[in-house]
Scaffold this motif. Sequence first.
Motif: not given
Length: 243
Positions: A57-60, A66-68, A207-210
Motif C-alpha cells: 500500500e505504501r508502494v501504491a 510519481t505518476a504523470r 499524505k505522509t510521503m515525500n
Amino acid sequence: MIPESHPRYRSLVTREQMAEAARSGVVALEGLTAHGRGEAFDYLLGEKTSASAAEAERVAAALLKTARHPVISVNGNTAALCAQAIADLQKASGAIVEVNLFHRTEERVAAITRILEDAGCQVLNGPVERFISLDHDRGLCHVNGMAAADLILVPLEDGDRAEALVSMGKKVIAIDLNPLSRTAKTATLPIIDEVTRAVPAITSAFKTMNQEEAEKLTKNPDGKRYLQDAIMTIRSRLDDLLD
C-alpha cells in the motif's frame, strides 16, 4: 437488525450493504458472487492487513505520487463499499476517477456516478470509446481517462482488463484478496488486502510521503513477492488450524 455484539457484525453489515446496492442496481448480481469469493479469501488471510500488504500500500501511494496521469477505475462493488474512501484518495492524489463496468448500462453508470459524487468525487463524464482491446464493455473508456493514463488503480478483480492495460504499457495497481487470480498475477503491483482497508491506507501513506521516498519505492516494485507473501500467510494459518 444485526446486533453489534454479533461476532460477524462487520461482515454481515457489509453483506447487507452489498445486497441493498444490488437491489438498487448499483451492484450487478454477479458482483455478489465476486464479493463472496473475496470474503472467503479474507477469512484465509485473517481479516486483517498483513505487513506485506501494508508495504504494498505504501508502494501504491508512491506510484500515485510519481505518476504523470493516474486514474482510479471504479466499478459497482467499489462504489458500494468505499465511495468515501475513493473520494478521499482522489482529493489527496489528484487522480482522475472513472467508472468502468463489465455489466454496463447507462443507468448503472449514472447511479454509480451519483454515489461517488455524493461522497465528494469528481467523476470523469462524457463519451467513451473502445480504447482497450477487449470484446466487452470493459474496453470502453474516456480518451482523457484510462486511455491517456500511465497508472491505473483497479480495486477488485478484473483480470482480462488488467492484462490488456499492462500490454498497453500502463502500470496497474490491483487490490485483490485472491493472490491466485489473473488480476493479481498480471498487475504491476498487487495489493492482497480488503478494499475498505487498502484504499484508506494508500491515502494515509500518500499524505505522509515525500517525493524522494516515493522515487525510491517505485524503482523496482516486486509484485511477485507480495503474492508469495499472501500465499505463505494463508498456508501458515491453515497449518495452525491442522496442528
